[in-house]
Design a protein around this motif. Structure first.
Motif, short mmCIF file in Angstrom:
data_model
loop_
_atom_site.label_atom_id
_atom_site.label_comp_id
_atom_site.label_asym_id
_atom_site.label_seq_id
_atom_site.Cartn_x
_atom_site.Cartn_y
_atom_site.Cartn_z
N GLU A 254 0.83 -1.20 0.00
CA GLU A 254 0.00 0.00 0.00
C GLU A 254 0.87 1.26 0.00
O GLU A 254 0.60 2.20 -0.75
CB GLU A 254 -0.93 0.01 1.23
CG GLU A 254 -1.90 1.17 1.16
CD GLU A 254 -2.95 1.14 2.26
OE1 GLU A 254 -2.93 0.20 3.07
OE2 GLU A 254 -3.78 2.07 2.27
N LEU A 255 1.93 1.23 0.82
CA LEU A 255 2.83 2.38 0.87
C LEU A 255 3.47 2.61 -0.50
O LEU A 255 3.51 3.75 -0.98
CB LEU A 255 3.90 2.15 1.94
CG LEU A 255 4.95 3.24 2.10
CD1 LEU A 255 4.31 4.57 2.48
CD2 LEU A 255 5.98 2.84 3.16
N GLU A 258 0.96 4.15 -2.77
CA GLU A 258 0.73 5.55 -2.43
C GLU A 258 1.87 6.43 -2.95
O GLU A 258 1.63 7.51 -3.47
CB GLU A 258 0.62 5.71 -0.90
CG GLU A 258 -0.66 5.14 -0.30
CD GLU A 258 -1.86 6.06 -0.56
OE1 GLU A 258 -1.67 7.27 -0.56
OE2 GLU A 258 -2.97 5.51 -0.77
N LEU A 259 3.11 5.94 -2.76
CA LEU A 259 4.28 6.71 -3.21
C LEU A 259 4.27 6.85 -4.73
O LEU A 259 4.58 7.90 -5.28
CB LEU A 259 5.57 6.04 -2.74
CG LEU A 259 5.84 6.11 -1.23
CD1 LEU A 259 7.03 5.23 -0.87
CD2 LEU A 259 6.10 7.55 -0.79
N ALA A 262 1.98 9.34 -5.90
CA ALA A 262 2.49 10.68 -5.59
C ALA A 262 3.65 11.05 -6.52
O ALA A 262 4.29 12.08 -6.34
CB ALA A 262 2.92 10.75 -4.13
N VAL A 264 6.54 9.08 -7.23
CA VAL A 264 7.84 8.43 -7.05
C VAL A 264 7.94 7.27 -8.06
O VAL A 264 7.04 6.45 -8.14
CB VAL A 264 7.99 7.89 -5.61
CG1 VAL A 264 9.34 7.23 -5.41
CG2 VAL A 264 7.79 9.01 -4.60
N LEU A 280 13.92 2.29 -3.49
CA LEU A 280 13.99 3.68 -3.03
C LEU A 280 15.42 4.16 -2.83
O LEU A 280 15.71 5.34 -2.97
CB LEU A 280 13.22 3.85 -1.72
CG LEU A 280 11.71 4.00 -1.81
CD1 LEU A 280 11.10 4.06 -0.42
CD2 LEU A 280 11.32 5.24 -2.61
#
Lengths: 281, 289, 266
Positions: A254-255, A258-259, A262, A264, A280
């Protein structure tokens, strides 16, 4: 060799009588399900409560027979009454509530229950029981009363009871729903080992997303139908679609999702912490 | 202080060979309006602990106070205490027994000695707050879905209008959306009615999301007591107790180790997102310079 | 915590524990028969000696065996007093409307001894045999009855499932009771009618849960290919060893002696 599990246009109906209405309702628990599972695969079936996943599971063990379409287990049609015990021997089943599936008052007697029903000679039963208990890591508990075991241990005994019947595949219907996190880990590890080391085909039904990360193939059910399928990565990359089926994804996925929304730059369907950290840094 | 435990110890089967010490010298204060998460592995003593709060278990030694009064003083009305401190057990749907949903929820208020009208209005309010749709009020509690049964059972405790609501793993067995809906409802209750909530759970993610204070029970003692963020910083120690931190905590620590300067105290997806985006943009601007 | 052991099995590895449960079952029945065969003081003395030897062999502490007398103590005293007061014969003492006779004293003592020996004798069996072994023994011994369409296997299966589920249901009762108490239920106070009524919130959920468990268990058994007793093998079939035959021989000898006593009128 035929597929170990094959379903074609599978449908199951039942009639529900309610107090007030005169007319009984026809409930459609599952419909038009096509499924094909190869030997040695690890399959996960996801779906919210009432999505029809348990009904599907019971068809694999011939506890239910299809209202329409056909289900074959290792080439045997589950609708044929005379092959019933053959099907149940080939496809073992583990249920949700650990207390309601252990029959014996001593661990090893419970594991021996299936082989006894199959008419296996006494000496062979002992061999099978020893073997099954050691595969789930419960050999040291053979003389215990099941009532004194933890939830995870009880489920491992239940799995051993199925393993002792030497099935081709094991269907686990939410085996971890009533367990604590440690019990869940224990059971999942045993299931993965059986799949990897013994080549047993596994059908794991669950709504814990962390448990399906290891699956070869994931099916998502909703309203009695298969609505998504693919590798865990493929399925988990569609976070919004999963949420619309009352499911979620692991936090790491999920993270990442979300990134990514946004802005990324990240690959699709990240499943583990390592993958995310790698991407990352 | 609403609930106070002073030097509470509890031993099972005192005087037999099976003597087990379940709680040892617990001191605890619970204030009004707190949202407390309680974690601990199976057998840690957390179930025993919460049953002390409403007088279902009598401590072997020590005192339990509610609103400043010792609940084990002779003459203390324990039944009325239980209406102030509502306890929802694990799988509470197993306690449903009435012929319809509304009547079942009225059981608690009836035991309080309220009039029938009061009972009914309390029950309707509680069902409404638990998110049970009105068309189910006249249904048999045995014929509704599992998730709805759970809500009805929780309403059965809410209808007594408690000041403290204790829930023992209220989301066990629910699907993810069901979990979120139920916890959202509980949070809403706390925010709206100012109820003190004590939530026993295995889900660190839920604790991180909802609780303002976290109690970690281990071997009959309170191992940690503090804001979830602070407690989860000790994730290594939690692991030795058979527990863990939320997945986000591990992600943040791993990123920090690899040199991305993120906030390691983040415990929810939203916090992590914010912190990572910030760290990424900082890194990008550093590179430009 | 709360594990209920039915028939209060006392774990040990004595010779009696190791005997085949069928030997113990038949032996217990023979012992009970013998108590009604013999009617003399010598006979009772012999039965008492046998009992003492058995208790010694079982290595079960005496207090466990005496504890088994507790539930029947009332019946025992009742029968003794009844016999003591209401037997006609040579009057020894007379008070109010009662007469105590020589025959009455003798009968009361005999009845007391018989009952006490009977209970202690059978408790030796239950203390040295697990409920499971007992079920197996009964299934095996009553197997010929299936010829008369008595579902022996099914009855034995029922008994062993009951044994498995009693502790679970006891625990469940406790949980539901606490859950209802948390909703303000009161199980303690009030008159009989109120108390019976207050049980409804406990009993309804208990029945619902018991039926759900029964349903689940039936499914789990079917999934593991259970289809009754036919074509079934056994993991732990009962097998006689040398000591079991010796025990049978001793049992028979004891019965023979008792019959001789009876015939001789000793």
């Amino acid at each position: 060799m035929p597929s170990i599990i094959k379903a074609e246009k599978l449908g199951y109906y039942y009639v529900k009588y309610s107090d007030d209405s005169e007319n009984p309702e026809l409930i459609n628990a599952i419909r038009s399900i096509d499924l094909s599972v190869e030997r040695g695969e690890f399959i996960a079936v996801l779906g919210h409560n009432g999505s029809g996943k348990s009904t599907l599971a019971k068809h694999i063990n011939a506890l239910l027979v299809p209202s329409e379409g056909t289900m074959w287990i290792d080439g045997v049609d589950t609708g044929q009454e005379e092959d019933l015990w053959k099907v149940r021997q080939k496809a073992g089943m583990v249920f949700q509530n650990p207390d309601n599936q252990i029959i014996g008052t001593v661990v090893d007697e419970d594991v021996g229950f299936g082989p006894e029903n199959l008419g296996v000679p006494t000496d062979d039963i002992w061999k099978r029981v020893d073997d099954a208990l050691s595969k789930v890591g419960m050999l040291g508990f053979r003389d215990r009363s099941p009532g004194k075991l933890s939830g995870g241990q009880k489920q491992r005994v239940a799995i051993a009871g199925v393993v002792a019947m030497q099935p081709e595949c094991i269907v686990l219907d939410e085996p971890t729903a009533m367990l604590d996190p440690n019990g869940r880990k224990e059971v999942l590890q045993v299931v993965r080992d059986l799949n990897k080391q013994e080549g047993v085909t596994v059908i794991l039904i669950t709504h814990y997303m962390e448990e399906v990360v290891f699956a070869d193939h994931v099916y998502v059910m909703d309203g009695g139908q298969i609505v998504m399928e693919g590798t865990p990565r493929e399925v988990f990359s569609q976070v919004d679609v999963l949420k619309s089926y009352r499911l979620t994804v692991p936090q790491v996925t999920e993270l990442a999702y979300e990134l990514k929304t946004a802005g990324v730059p990240l690959p699709e369907g990240i499943l583990t912490i390592d993958e995310l950290v790698e991407a990352l840094c | 202080m609403l609930i106070e435990l002073k030097n509470v110890s509890y031993t099972y089967g005192t005087g037999t060979v099976y003597e087990v010490s379940a709680l040892e010298n617990i001191n605890l204060n619970i204030g009004e309006g707190e949202f407390i998460g309680v974690i601990g592995h199976t057998g840690s003593g957390k179930s025993t602990l919460i049953q002390h709060f409403n007088g279902l278990i009598r401590p072997s030694s020590g005192q339990v106070l509610f609103a400043g009064k010792d609940i084990w003083e002779p003459g203390y009305d324990l039944r009325s205490l239980r209406t102030h401190v509502g306890l929802v057990f694990q799988y509470p749907e197993n306690q449903l027994f009435e012929t319809d949903v509304l009547k079942d929820v009225m059981f608690g208020p009836k035991n309080q000695g309220l009039t029938l009208e009061e009972c009914e209005s309390r029950a309707r309010a509680a069902l409404n707050q638990s998110g049970v749709p009105e068309e189910l009020y006249s249904a048999s509690p045995f014929e509704i879905s599992g998730g709805q049964k759970r809500r009805v059972a929780i309403a059965g405790v809410l209808a007594m209008d408690p000041e403290v609501l204790i829930l023992d793993e209220p989301t066990a067995g629910l699907d993810p959306a069901g979990r979120d809906e139920l916890l959202g409802q509980i949070k809403y209750l706390r925010d709206k009615r100012g109820i003190t909530v004590i939530l026993v759970t295995h889900s660190m993610e839920d604790v991180a999301q909802y609780a303002s204070r976290l109690l970690v029970v281990h071997e009959g003692r309170i191992a940690f007591d503090g804001p979830p963020k602070k407690v989860f910083m000790n994730y290594r120690e939690l692991e030795t107790m058979g527990l863990a931190a939320p997945q986000i905590t591990y992600i943040m620590h791993a990123l920090r180790e690899k040199g991305l300067m993120v906030d390691v105290s983040a415990t929810t997806v939203a916090e992590a997102k914010r912190s990572i985006l910030l760290a990424l943009s900082r890194r990008a601007s550093e590179k430009q310079e | 915590m709360g594990e209920i052991t039915l028939g209060q099995y006392y774990p040990s590895n004595s010779i009696l524990h190791r005997l085949d449960p069928r030997v113990k079952f038949i032996g217990t029945i023979l012992y009970i028969v013998s108590l009604f065969l013999v009617n003399s003081w010598i006979g009772y003395a012999m039965a008492g000696c046998v009992l003492a030897v058995l208790i010694g062999l079982s290595r079960v502490p005496l207090r466990f065996i005496l504890r088994s007398m507790k539930p029947v103590l009332f019946i025992l005293l009742f029968t003794m007093i009844f016999n003591l007061l209401l037997t006609p014969g040579d009057v020894l003492v007379r008070f109010w409307i009662f007469r105590i006779t020589r025959e009455g004293v003798s009968l009361a003592v005999r009845m007391g001894i018989r009952l006490a020996f009977l209970v202690m004798g059978s408790s030796i069996m239950t203390l040295t045999t697990t409920p499971n072994e007992l079920t197996d023994a009964m299934e095996n011994l009553f197997a010929p009855l299936s010829f008369f369409h008595v579902p022996v296997h099914e009855i034995a299966m029922m008994m062993s499932i009951a044994l498995r589920f009693i502790p679970i249901l006891v625990e469940e009762t406790d949980k539901i009771k606490k859950a209802q108490m948390a909703r303000g239920a009161d199980f303690e106070s009030g008159g009989l009618v109120r108390r019976v009524r207050s049980m409804i919130p406990l009993l309804v959920p208990l029945f619902v849960s018991a039926f759900r468990r029964a349903n689940d268990l039936a499914m789990a058994m079917e999934a593991r290919c259970y289809h009754g007793g036919s074509g079934r093998t056994q993991m732990k079939p009962l097998k006689y060893s040398k000591r079991d035959f010796i025990a049978y021989a001793i049992e028979l000898a004891y019965l023979a002696v008792c019959i001789i006593f009876k015939v001789r009128g000793l």
